[in-house]
Design an enzyme around this catalytic site. Structure first.
Site, mmCIF file in Angstrom:
data_model
loop_
_atom_site.group_PDB
_atom_site.id
_atom_site.type_symbol
_atom_site.label_atom_id
_atom_site.label_comp_id
_atom_site.label_asym_id
_atom_site.label_seq_id
_atom_site.Cartn_x
_atom_site.Cartn_y
_atom_site.Cartn_z
ATOM 1 N N LYS A 53 15.696 -8.004 35.649
ATOM 2 C CA LYS A 53 15.316 -9.382 35.302
ATOM 3 C C LYS A 53 16.401 -10.011 34.420
ATOM 4 C CE LYS A 53 10.408 -8.612 35.930
ATOM 5 N NZ LYS A 53 9.072 -8.279 35.408
ATOM 6 N N GLN A 97 6.551 -7.407 29.671
ATOM 7 C CA GLN A 97 6.464 -6.495 30.817
ATOM 8 C C GLN A 97 5.179 -5.656 30.718
ATOM 9 O OE1 GLN A 97 8.565 -6.543 33.430
ATOM 10 N NE2 GLN A 97 7.484 -4.919 34.487
ATOM 11 N N ASP A 120 5.043 -15.827 33.787
ATOM 12 C CA ASP A 120 4.332 -14.912 34.690
ATOM 13 C C ASP A 120 3.129 -15.590 35.348
ATOM 14 O OD1 ASP A 120 5.293 -12.266 35.063
ATOM 15 O OD2 ASP A 120 4.792 -11.744 32.990
HETATM 16 N N1 GUN Z 1 4.502 -5.376 35.842
HETATM 17 C C1 GUN Z 1 4.490 -5.304 37.195
HETATM 18 N N2 GUN Z 1 4.684 -6.540 37.736
HETATM 19 C C2 GUN Z 1 4.805 -7.395 36.705
HETATM 20 C C3 GUN Z 1 5.036 -8.802 36.629
HETATM 21 O O1 GUN Z 1 5.129 -9.525 37.622
HETATM 22 N N3 GUN Z 1 5.129 -9.307 35.367
HETATM 23 C C4 GUN Z 1 4.993 -8.540 34.249
HETATM 24 N N4 GUN Z 1 5.064 -9.145 33.067
HETATM 25 N N5 GUN Z 1 4.777 -7.248 34.293
HETATM 26 C C5 GUN Z 1 4.689 -6.674 35.511
#
Ligand code: GUN
Length: 287
Positions: A53, A97, A120
């Site tokens: 990311k 995350q 998100d």
């Molecule tokens: N863990 C797995 N997928 C995601 C996501 O799309 N966003 C976040 N913040 N954590 C995740």
């Protein structure tokens, strides 16, 4: 043989186009769109996701701020970091995350993130906005799946889409987006009877269960579109390997089009995170 829906190629195009938008943004507002990524603990998969990311945010010319916290971090300390990021005018997007270590409350943290910085799309107000058809910040993985479907369907109207999985992150928002695109939507899950027969009726299958290669060719109607959201690490012939929720080898013989793992939904999730960051930044600068 099915047509490949290449998420890597599509995400490269999205990131390249965002890089242009970023330059325009910087020229107009005198700062870069800023994304703060928060990782608590050392979950190996989360570390890889966060690294990717941050790398892609940089490729799109954005400012990314990484906060790595030890796994013993208290709820109070994490809350206090989120409150600081909420107040920081150079941070337009905040991503924590998931999963968090078990002693931390995910719902509490998600609610604390400023709605307009929730890239998100997990905050209850953003979830509600999506459900009522007015979503601005839409969860990244389902949004990425929609962009992939648009590669192979000019119009999704009337298509029967089956979503396998009912998570808050993928299954539920995916069903909302498909409904908004006028699909007939069925959500199946671990308690559903006759999943295989229901999937075989589908024009579009979205597999988001986290079970390696669960979806077999006998589940798929000839010519159907298959999007594989799963990323599962398995051991095969003594080697570590990443596979999806779909048995790619057999399903690609029968599907009309299919997304691979890796190189499918994964890169699109990140591209959509950056799209959301740009959207959040524009909304905040023009508010
Ligand atoms: N863990 C797995 N997928 C995601 C996501 O799309 N966003 C976040 N913040 N954590 C995740």
């Amino acid at each position: 043989m099915a047509q490949l829906i290449d998420g890597k190629q599509l995400s490269d195009a999205v990131v390249a186009s965002l890089a242009e938008e970023t330059s325009q943004f910087a020229a107009e507002f005198g700062l870069l769109p800023g994304l703060a990524v928060v990782l608590v603990g050392e979950d190996p998969a989360s570390q890889v996701y966060v690294r990717n990311k941050v790398r892609q945010a940089t490729a799109a010319g954005m400012r990314s701020i990484e906060h790595r916290l030890p796994k013993e971090t208290t709820q109070q300390a994490l809350n206090s970091l989120i409150e600081t990021l909420n107040q920081d005018p150079e941070v337009h997007g905040i991503l924590v995350q998931l999963p968090l270590p078990a002693h931390l409350s995910e719902p509490d943290i998600i609610q604390l993130i400023a709605v307009e910085k929730d890239v998100d799309g997990f905050h209850p107000l953003n979830v509600g906005a999506l459900a009522s058809g007015n979503g601005e910040l839409i969860p990244c993985t389902p949004l990425g799946c929609m962009l992939m479907l648009q590669q192979v369907h000019d119009d999704l109207s009337g298509q029967h889409a089956v979503v396998i999985g009912r998570s808050n992150i993928v299954g539920k928002p995916m069903a909302q987006l498909l409904l908004q695109a006028n699909c007939t939507v069925t959500v199946v899950h671990s308690r559903t009877r006759n999943i295989e027969a229901i999937c075989r009726e589908a024009d579009i299958v979205i597999a988001a269960v986290g079970r390696p290669e669960m979806v077999k060719s006998s589940w798929i109607k000839p010519g159907a579109t298959v999007i594989d959201v799963g990323i599962n690490a398995i051991e095969r012939e003594g080697k570590r390997k990443l596979v999806g929720d779909v048995d790619y080898q057999s399903v690609s013989d029968i599907a009309g089009s299919i997304s691979p793992v890796p190189g499918g939904v994964g890169p699109m999730t990140i591209a959509c995170l950056l799209k959301n960051t740009m959207k959040a930044a524009l909304l905040q600068q023009t508010a």
